[in-house]
Design a protein around this motif. Structure first.
Motif, PDB file in Angstrom:
ATOM      1  N   THR A   1      12.612  74.893 -39.238  1.00 31.95           N
ATOM      2  CA  THR A   1      11.992  74.522 -40.504  1.00 31.95           C
ATOM      3  C   THR A   1      12.579  73.205 -40.994  1.00 31.95           C
ATOM      4  O   THR A   1      13.788  72.990 -40.897  1.00 31.95           O
ATOM      5  N   SER A   2      11.733  72.341 -41.512  1.00 26.75           N
ATOM      6  CA  SER A   2      12.209  71.075 -42.059  1.00 26.75           C
ATOM      7  C   SER A   2      11.363  70.704 -43.273  1.00 26.75           C
ATOM      8  O   SER A   2      10.268  71.223 -43.481  1.00 26.75           O
TER       9      SER A   2
ATOM     10  N   THR B   1      16.405  68.866 -42.182  1.00 29.07           N
ATOM     11  CA  THR B   1      16.256  70.122 -41.458  1.00 29.07           C
ATOM     12  C   THR B   1      16.727  71.252 -42.355  1.00 29.07           C
ATOM     13  O   THR B   1      17.813  71.196 -42.919  1.00 29.07           O
ATOM     14  N   TRP B   2      15.898  72.279 -42.510  1.00 24.52           N
ATOM     15  CA  TRP B   2      16.233  73.389 -43.391  1.00 24.52           C
ATOM     16  C   TRP B   2      16.962  74.484 -42.615  1.00 24.52           C
ATOM     17  O   TRP B   2      16.821  74.592 -41.404  1.00 24.52           O
TER      18      TRP B   2
ATOM     19  N   PHE C   1       4.206  82.178 -43.808  1.00 22.39           N
ATOM     20  CA  PHE C   1       4.368  80.773 -44.178  1.00 22.39           C
ATOM     21  C   PHE C   1       3.903  80.478 -45.598  1.00 22.39           C
ATOM     22  O   PHE C   1       4.374  79.522 -46.213  1.00 22.39           O
TER      23      PHE C   1
ATOM     24  N   GLU D   1      11.858  80.956 -47.173  1.00 18.99           N
ATOM     25  CA  GLU D   1      12.920  79.998 -46.894  1.00 18.99           C
ATOM     26  C   GLU D   1      13.779  79.693 -48.124  1.00 18.99           C
ATOM     27  O   GLU D   1      14.746  78.942 -48.044  1.00 18.99           O
TER      28      GLU D   1
ATOM     29  N   GLU E   1       2.796  73.468 -34.350  1.00 15.44           N
ATOM     30  CA  GLU E   1       3.356  72.717 -35.470  1.00 15.44           C
ATOM     31  C   GLU E   1       2.532  73.021 -36.720  1.00 15.44           C
ATOM     32  O   GLU E   1       1.324  72.787 -36.741  1.00 15.44           O
TER      33      GLU E   1
ATOM     34  N   GLN F   1       2.321  72.805 -41.088  1.00 20.02           N
ATOM     35  CA  GLN F   1       2.862  72.186 -42.298  1.00 20.02           C
ATOM     36  C   GLN F   1       2.135  72.744 -43.514  1.00 20.02           C
ATOM     37  O   GLN F   1       0.903  72.756 -43.562  1.00 20.02           O
TER      38      GLN F   1
ATOM     39  N   VAL G   1       6.424  71.613 -46.332  1.00 22.41           N
ATOM     40  CA  VAL G   1       7.362  72.321 -45.458  1.00 22.41           C
ATOM     41  C   VAL G   1       6.784  72.369 -44.058  1.00 22.41           C
ATOM     42  O   VAL G   1       5.642  72.821 -43.862  1.00 22.41           O
ATOM     43  N   HIS G   2       7.550  71.887 -43.081  1.00 20.66           N
ATOM     44  CA  HIS G   2       7.083  71.830 -41.693  1.00 20.66           C
ATOM     45  C   HIS G   2       7.773  72.912 -40.861  1.00 20.66           C
ATOM     46  O   HIS G   2       8.995  73.087 -40.934  1.00 20.66           O
ATOM     47  N   TYR G   3       6.966  73.626 -40.065  1.00 21.12           N
ATOM     48  CA  TYR G   3       7.480  74.672 -39.184  1.00 21.12           C
ATOM     49  C   TYR G   3       7.152  74.301 -37.741  1.00 21.12           C
ATOM     50  O   TYR G   3       5.996  74.034 -37.410  1.00 21.12           O
ATOM     51  N   SER G   4       8.174  74.278 -36.888  1.00 18.32           N
ATOM     52  CA  SER G   4       7.989  74.045 -35.453  1.00 18.32           C
ATOM     53  C   SER G   4       8.342  75.330 -34.724  1.00 18.32           C
ATOM     54  O   SER G   4       9.490  75.776 -34.765  1.00 18.32           O
TER      55      SER G   4
END
Length: 211
Positions: free
Chosen positions: A3-4, A19-20, A89, A94, A124, A126, A150-153
């Motif tokens: 997560t970022s 980076t979270w 999500f 988070e 990916e 977001q 919030v971006h999730y990879s």
């Protein structure tokens, strides 16, 4: 699962590009339980040689965490399962709201998908997340609608014969530390590995590029 913060508010830890999770690795696994799919977070902090007495003790002493139980919508002839992961999500799991300020909560009625990209080995995602709270935030126009992207990879672990590199101050700064109860060299069983700088920036694989 990495997560970022793709777009932040220049306040506290909620900074664009951050980076979270504060360095804590998150590995997911999936397990079918009746008519639901369990999304589990693997406990990778403790290990021992499989089949050894220490390995049996670790299996009894430590377990993975069940984060979500998602209803299975349908199954495919090849064994695949379709589930709706929106609740994972479109939420504040988070705990970003807590970092924005006391009393801030996730506003599900105003949060939307910003980007969705799928590749053979990774996905990916977001979310244009909106948080609502009170008080005065100097970097935000109105605290009633704070937007954070919030971006999730989510990447499949490689199956190749990868060997982790033992920690060495000369070749890296970031560390991954775990307890290996089969290691007799350290009385506390700590084992330290180097985390390459490039890995710390982005752990996505395949063709995707995180913002």
């Amino acid at each position: 699962m990495l997560t970022s913060i793709a777009k932040g508010i220049s306040r506290g830890m909620v900074l664009g590009g951050m980076t979270w999770g504060f360095g804590d690795d998150v590995l997911w696994s999936f397990s079918k339980a009746g008519e639901k799919l369990h999304v589990m977070r693997r406990n990778v902090r403790f290990k021992a040689t499989p089949g050894s007495p220490e390995g049996s003790a670790v299996k009894l002493a430590y377990s993975d965490s069940v984060l979500y139980a998602l209803p299975i919508i349908t199954s495919t002839p090849t064994g695949g399962m379709l589930v709706d992961m929106t609740r994972i999500f479109m939420s504040d799991d988070e705990q970003i709201g807590r970092q924005i300020g006391p009393g801030f909560s996730f506003a599900s009625d105003r949060s939307t998908w910003a980007k969705v990209k799928a590749f053979p080995q990774n996905v990916e995602l977001q979310v244009a997340a909106v948080y609502s709270g009170g008080g005065d935030l100097e970097t935000v126009a109105d605290a009633r609608g704070v937007q954070v992207n919030v971006h999730y990879s989510i990447s499949a672990l490689p199956s190749s014969g990868y060997t982790p590199r033992m920690a060495d101050d000369r070749i890296g700064y970031f560390l991954t530390v775990l307890k290996d109860f089969s290691d007799k060299k350290d009385s506390e069983h700590f084992v330290r590995y180097n985390q390459p700088l490039e890995s710390a920036k982005s752990r996505s694989v395949g063709q995707a590029v995180a913002p």
